[in-house]
Design an enzyme around this catalytic site. Structure first.
Site, short mmCIF file in Angstrom:
data_model
loop_
_atom_site.label_atom_id
_atom_site.label_comp_id
_atom_site.label_asym_id
_atom_site.label_seq_id
_atom_site.Cartn_x
_atom_site.Cartn_y
_atom_site.Cartn_z
N LYS A 92 3.97 -8.24 -2.75
CA LYS A 92 4.96 -7.02 -2.80
C LYS A 92 3.96 -6.30 -1.82
O LYS A 92 2.95 -5.57 -2.07
CB LYS A 92 5.12 -6.32 -4.07
CG LYS A 92 6.04 -5.24 -3.75
CD LYS A 92 5.68 -4.36 -5.06
CE LYS A 92 5.60 -2.82 -4.78
NZ LYS A 92 5.50 -2.49 -3.49
N GLU A 149 -8.50 -4.26 -7.68
CA GLU A 149 -9.08 -3.89 -6.84
C GLU A 149 -8.83 -2.38 -6.89
O GLU A 149 -7.54 -2.09 -6.29
CB GLU A 149 -9.18 -4.57 -5.40
CG GLU A 149 -9.68 -5.92 -5.53
CD GLU A 149 -11.12 -6.05 -5.62
OE1 GLU A 149 -12.02 -4.96 -5.34
OE2 GLU A 149 -11.78 -6.99 -5.83
N CYS A 168 -11.01 2.21 0.33
CA CYS A 168 -11.37 2.32 -0.87
C CYS A 168 -12.70 2.57 -1.04
O CYS A 168 -13.34 2.95 -1.92
CB CYS A 168 -10.89 0.83 -1.71
SG CYS A 168 -11.55 -0.40 -0.64
N GLU A 194 -10.71 10.87 -6.36
CA GLU A 194 -10.67 10.36 -5.05
C GLU A 194 -9.62 11.20 -4.04
O GLU A 194 -8.61 11.42 -4.43
CB GLU A 194 -10.12 9.03 -5.14
CG GLU A 194 -10.05 7.99 -4.25
CD GLU A 194 -9.51 6.76 -4.16
OE1 GLU A 194 -8.64 6.68 -5.05
OE2 GLU A 194 -10.16 5.82 -3.51
P1 NAD Z 1 -0.82 2.74 -5.68
O1 NAD Z 1 -1.49 2.29 -6.90
O2 NAD Z 1 0.23 3.91 -5.69
O3 NAD Z 1 -0.02 1.46 -5.17
C1 NAD Z 1 -0.48 0.17 -4.91
C2 NAD Z 1 0.79 -0.97 -4.90
O4 NAD Z 1 1.30 -1.07 -6.32
C3 NAD Z 1 1.88 -0.38 -4.26
O5 NAD Z 1 2.29 -1.67 -3.52
C4 NAD Z 1 2.81 -0.03 -5.20
O6 NAD Z 1 4.28 0.15 -4.87
C5 NAD Z 1 2.63 -0.65 -6.45
N1 NAD Z 1 2.87 -0.32 -7.70
C6 NAD Z 1 3.10 0.92 -8.13
N2 NAD Z 1 3.69 0.99 -9.12
C7 NAD Z 1 3.58 -0.32 -9.78
C8 NAD Z 1 3.68 -0.64 -11.07
N3 NAD Z 1 4.12 0.04 -12.08
N4 NAD Z 1 3.64 -2.21 -11.14
C9 NAD Z 1 3.32 -2.80 -10.08
N5 NAD Z 1 3.09 -2.50 -8.88
C10 NAD Z 1 2.97 -1.04 -8.80
O7 NAD Z 1 -2.06 2.85 -4.43
P2 NAD Z 1 -1.72 3.70 -3.10
O8 NAD Z 1 -1.67 5.01 -3.63
O9 NAD Z 1 -0.69 2.79 -2.20
O10 NAD Z 1 -3.22 3.19 -2.61
C11 NAD Z 1 -4.44 4.04 -2.68
C12 NAD Z 1 -5.22 3.39 -3.72
O11 NAD Z 1 -5.70 1.95 -3.48
C13 NAD Z 1 -6.51 4.29 -3.80
O12 NAD Z 1 -6.95 4.46 -5.10
C14 NAD Z 1 -7.63 3.34 -3.05
O13 NAD Z 1 -8.67 3.41 -3.40
C15 NAD Z 1 -6.95 1.83 -3.53
N6 NAD Z 1 -7.54 0.78 -2.58
C16 NAD Z 1 -8.34 -0.12 -3.28
C17 NAD Z 1 -9.00 -0.96 -2.34
C18 NAD Z 1 -9.99 -2.16 -3.13
O14 NAD Z 1 -10.13 -3.09 -2.65
N7 NAD Z 1 -10.75 -1.85 -3.96
C19 NAD Z 1 -8.63 -1.17 -1.44
C20 NAD Z 1 -7.73 -0.24 -0.57
C21 NAD Z 1 -7.05 0.68 -1.45
#
Ligand code: NAD
Length: 487
Positions: free
Chosen positions: A173, A248, A282, A379
């Site tokens: 997704k 992650e 991240c 963050e």
């Molecule tokens: P998010 O958590 O809002 O969304 C991530 C994904 O999860 C999206 O595809 C979203 O549609 C999906 N999602 C949302 N609700 C869901 C649910 N209930 N069930 C399943 N999937 C769902 O993250 P974001 O705001 O798009 O990205 C930023 C975050 O990602 C930051 O906290 C960042 O640090 C983190 N991040 C971590 C890494 C890592 O490798 N550790 C890498 C990049 C980003």
């Protein structure tokens, strides 16, 4: 206007519902995306399950899987520029970065291509004379993958690569924000020749599409990258299907500079650590912990470098900081800066969102010494650095570990024994010494605490997409004796 399709069971489809995608550099709609709903998710997961157990994939040898992955890697490399432009257009991440990163994504697929036929089972030295016992390593099952908007091709490669090497099938997704590059990547999966249903790529909103995918009864494992709050939803939903999870998540990573460090070099690393990707990384080294005796000197180098950064259109090769990916993200960064300043943090540079179109925010430095600033704990996922200082090594370590996150960290010092003490003492999944933001397919990556669990990259990541099956074979021709005694 460009229209994108999703990819289910080897077919490219428009989907019943569609939604607009906004170019963050202008704030204008530039493309239309297909929105997967629960019925689409169901179709995709069913396709993945059929491909896993009944399709040609089930008979594909590990070596053939590797060859398909090599082909995919070559296609990614050949199409890197096109993919990079799409990612830049749809997320605002600068072209300088997307083109370099996507060229490197091909190497991740190559690494896992080479691993595909090196995932071995084992023979156990069992404690019974008339038994042979083996462990088979089999694909874990249908995998659900969810990625956030930043670096979608990279963050999906570290999941898709090992999962394919292990023989899994999957539904990926893409984030609802900026899914264009991942939807386009589906065309390369198709061209590489993976059988229908092995890799399905959809996009849609988290609370509908993401949640339906995460709790689907046929999903065996969930590989999630995103924020900790979303991860909690994912884990709660996994109580339905009892799927295993790898998470992650975010970070508030410490960047420690000692007085004996090469300050110019450390400053370049700090700029890369917090302003590259417009801070939407991240591993952003978002908490500078600097020895008090060099704080002013170091901040003046940083301020000079931050103010010299070229802000502009992400499609220009000369641009160094582009817009944030969404208006929501721009509002979040601006609000948190404001809250931090109200709490007493001092603006060293930046801090004001510019007038004009697009979701820009300038490189910002907040001096938080002796202030309980929210910017030290929360963050941003934006180009904002919070600074505190220390007098002793013990104090530096205490400040570094003063977080519930634990993704990455940086230590800048010429003192070898001190570097070793900090490597051990820092509670984070990655410690970079005299460098920052280096990654490789060969090196595992992942966090402690609120930054998640599980590791991506490296051999172990491929094993995480397998499950073992224990095979017992009795080698004696004698009849089985007393059935009431366990042997
Ligand atoms: P998010 O958590 O809002 O969304 C991530 C994904 O999860 C999206 O595809 C979203 O549609 C999906 N999602 C949302 N609700 C869901 C649910 N209930 N069930 C399943 N999937 C769902 O993250 P974001 O705001 O798009 O990205 C930023 C975050 O990602 C930051 O906290 C960042 O640090 C983190 N991040 C971590 C890494 C890592 O490798 N550790 C890498 C990049 C980003």
């Amino acid at each position: 206007m460009q229209r994108f399709q999703y990819y289910i069971d080897g077919e490219f489809l428009d989907g019943e519902a569609r939604y607009p995608s906004v170019d963050p550099a202008t704030g204008l709609i530039w493309a239309e995306m297909p929105e997967a709903r629960e019925s689409d998710v169901d179709r995709a997961v069913n396709a993945a399950e059929t491909a896993l157990y009944d399709g040609p994939w089930a008979k594909t040898t590990a070596t053939q899987r590797g060859k398909l992955l090599y082909k995919l890697a070559d296609l990614v490399a050949a199409n890197a520029q096109k993919l990079a432009e799409l990612e830049t257009r749809d997320t605002g991440k600068i072209i300088r970065e997307t083109s370099a990163q996507i060229a490197y994504v091909a190497d991740y697929y190559r690494y896992y291509a080479g691993l595909a036929d090196k995932i071995e089972g084992s023979y156990l030295p069992i404690d019974k004379p008339d038994m042979d016992v083996w462990l088979r390593r089999e694909p874990i099952g249908v995998v659900a993958m969810m990625v956030p908007w930043n670096s979608q091709l990279f963050l999906s490669a570290v999941k898709i690569g090992p999962a394919l090497a292990a023989g899994c099938t999957m539904v990926v997704k893409a984030s609802e924000d900026g899914p264009a590059p991942l939807l386009e990547f589906a065309r390369l999966v198709h061209e590489a020749g993976f059988p229908a249903g092995v890799v399905n790529i959809i996009t849609g909103f988290g609370s509908s599409c993401g949640a339906a995918l995460g709790r689907h009864p046929k999903v065996a494992h969930i590989a999630f990258t995103g924020g900790p709050e979303t991860a909690r939803h994912v884990v709660r939903n996994s109580a339905e299907n009892l799927a295993s999870t790898s998470l992650e998540l975010g970070g508030k990573s410490p960047f420690i500079v000692f007085a004996d460090a090469d300050l110019e070099s450390a400053a370049n690393a700090q700029v890369a650590g917090i302003f590259a990707a417009t801070g939407q990384s991240c591993v952003a080294g978002s908490r500078l912990i600097v020895e008090r005796s060099v704080k002013d000197a170091f901040l003046s180098i940083l301020k000079r470098k931050a103010e010299a950064i070229r802000i502009g259109s992400p499609l220009e090769m000369a641009t160094e900081v582009g817009p944030l990916a969404t208006k929501r993200q721009q509002d979040h960064v601006a609000a948190l800066v404001e809250k931090s300043v109200r709490s007493g943090a001092r603006l060293v540079t930046g801090g004001q969102r510019p007038d004009g179109e697009g979701y820009y925010f300038p490189p910002t430095i907040l001096d938080c010494d002796a202030v309980a600033s929210p910017s030290l704990a929360e963050e941003f996922f934006g180009p904002v650095l919070s600074v505190v200082s220390f007098d002793t090594e013990a104090e530096a370590l205490k400040l570094a570990n003063d977080t519930r996150y634990g993704l990455a960290s940086g230590v800048f010092t010429q003192n070898l024994t001190r570097a070793h003490r900090l490597m051990k003492g820092i509670r984070a999944g990655v410690v970079w010494v005299n460098t920052y933001r280096a990654v490789s397919p060969i090196a595992p990556f992942g966090g402690f605490g609120l930054s998640g669990q599980g590791r991506e990259g490296g051999l172990a990541a491929a094993l995480d997409y397998t499950r073992t099956k224990t095979i017992w074979l009795r080698t004696s021709d004698d009849p089985i004796p007393d059935p009431f005694v366990m042997r």
